[in-house]
Design an enzyme around this catalytic site. Structure first.
Site, short mmCIF file in Angstrom:
data_model
loop_
_atom_site.label_atom_id
_atom_site.label_comp_id
_atom_site.label_asym_id
_atom_site.label_seq_id
_atom_site.Cartn_x
_atom_site.Cartn_y
_atom_site.Cartn_z
N SER A 237 28.80 20.55 -10.08
CA SER A 237 27.64 21.42 -9.90
C SER A 237 27.69 22.00 -8.50
O SER A 237 28.46 21.55 -7.65
CB SER A 237 26.34 20.64 -10.10
OG SER A 237 26.13 19.78 -9.02
N LYS A 238 26.82 22.98 -8.32
CA LYS A 238 26.77 23.60 -7.00
C LYS A 238 26.33 22.56 -5.98
O LYS A 238 26.80 22.52 -4.86
CB LYS A 238 25.79 24.77 -7.01
CG LYS A 238 26.27 25.91 -7.90
CD LYS A 238 25.12 26.54 -8.68
CE LYS A 238 25.62 27.23 -9.93
NZ LYS A 238 24.55 27.50 -10.90
#
Ligand code: GLU
Length: 307
Positions: A237-238
């Site tokens: 994920s970011k």
């Protein structure tokens, strides 16, 4: 009456650039829609304004275009749909399903996880008048009826919201609408018939189906595909610092394709357009693995269709 035509969607949150995990979700939802002659909509899930990064929505659209994705209709942005979420909230209020919650973050963090591993709201403010509504979260009063559905890949799923989740937040204390409410309103009002998204959202689906029922919306079919995890077992994920997608689409597209258990081409497509022509025809949702490991670069390099 014939069933509505397939309408799918990809719903990234603009908290940063697209990464390999987002590409998997985009590719799975796109191929599944296009292989069935369906539509594919792009929704920017920026309901949580506190996590939105300036320019991220535009960058996501640009990357999708470079990667050869073509969406139908205008891009939908949750940040422009507050009035629709407010209407849904009113409907829940009229049904006596809403209550204000004054619990502090610290109190909530002290609650224990239930059988499904999520923290279960203990019902502290249920039926208790809370002074003032400013800065209060709004929760829905759930019930003990089992919410079941059959996921196209993960099979039959069931939750009891009272036991597994508890009364959940639909509007946060800072006034922002919660993802669970926004996504239900959007899927319904955009006429989404088929949701294809990562298995990290599987546990949210019963909450969404329950809300659909309260609000009189149809329930789409669901397919939760495996998600990519990093070396320490966390979802790419970011937030966990996943690398943004490379400028060169083909190797990443092949890698996502392979991750989703799809068959290798006899002759590797040499352009993005050729990749999509082949991929949409070759897509087979039945060969998706329920869980998958992220292939290491070495594995990918040894694949016949990796460049
Ligand atoms: N916005 C969510 C995400 O980026 C996806 C939500 C959904 O597909 O329902 O993970």
């Amino acid at each position: 009456m014939s069933p509505p035509r397939y309408r799918g969607r990809f719903a990234p949150s603009p908290t940063g650039a697209l990464h390999f995990g987002s590409l998997i979700a985009a590719l799975a939802s796109y191929c599944d829609a296009r292989a069935q002659g369906g539509e594919w909509l792009l929704r920017i899930e920026d309901v949580d304004l506190t996590r939105r990064r300036a320019g991220a929505a535009e960058a996501i659209a640009a990357t999708l275009t470079t990667y050869g994705f073509v969406w139908d209709g205008p891009v939908c942005k949750q940040s422009e749909r507050g009035a629709l979420y407010a209407q849904a909230l009113d409907r829940l209020r009229e049904q006596g399903r809403l209550f204000a919650c004054a619990c502090t973050r610290r109190e909530l963090e002290a609650t224990l996880p239930g059988p499904a591993g999520e923290r279960v709201y203990p019902g502290t403010c249920r039926g208790r008048p809370v002074a003032g509504t400013e800065g209060r979260a709004w929760r829905v009063l759930v019930d003990d009826a089992p919410v079941a559905f059959s996921d196209r890949l993960q099979g039959r799923q069931q939750q009891r919201l009272d036991r597994d989740v508890g009364d959940f937040v639909v509007r946060r204390g800072d006034g922002l609408f919660a993802y669970q409410l926004a996504v239900v309103v959007d899927d319904a009002l955009q006429g989404i018939t088929d949701v294809v998204r990562g298995a990290d959202l599987l546990a949210s689906t019963p909450r969404q189906i329950w809300l659909q029922r309260q609000l009189g919306f149809a329930t789409p079919t669901y397919l939760h595909h495996p998600i990519a995890i990093d070396g320490s077992g966390r979802k790419l994920s970011k937030e966990t610092g996943a690398a943004q997608l490379p400028d060169d689409p083909l190797p990443a597209l092949f890698r996502a394709w392979q991750f989703l258990g799809q068959s290798a081409p006899q002759r590797p497509p040499r352009s993005v357009a050729a990749f999509w022509r082949w991929a949409i025809a070759a897509w087979d949702s039945r060969s998706l693995p329920p869980v998958a490991m992220l292939p290491s670069d070495a594995d990918v390099a040894s694949q016949p269709f990796a460049r």
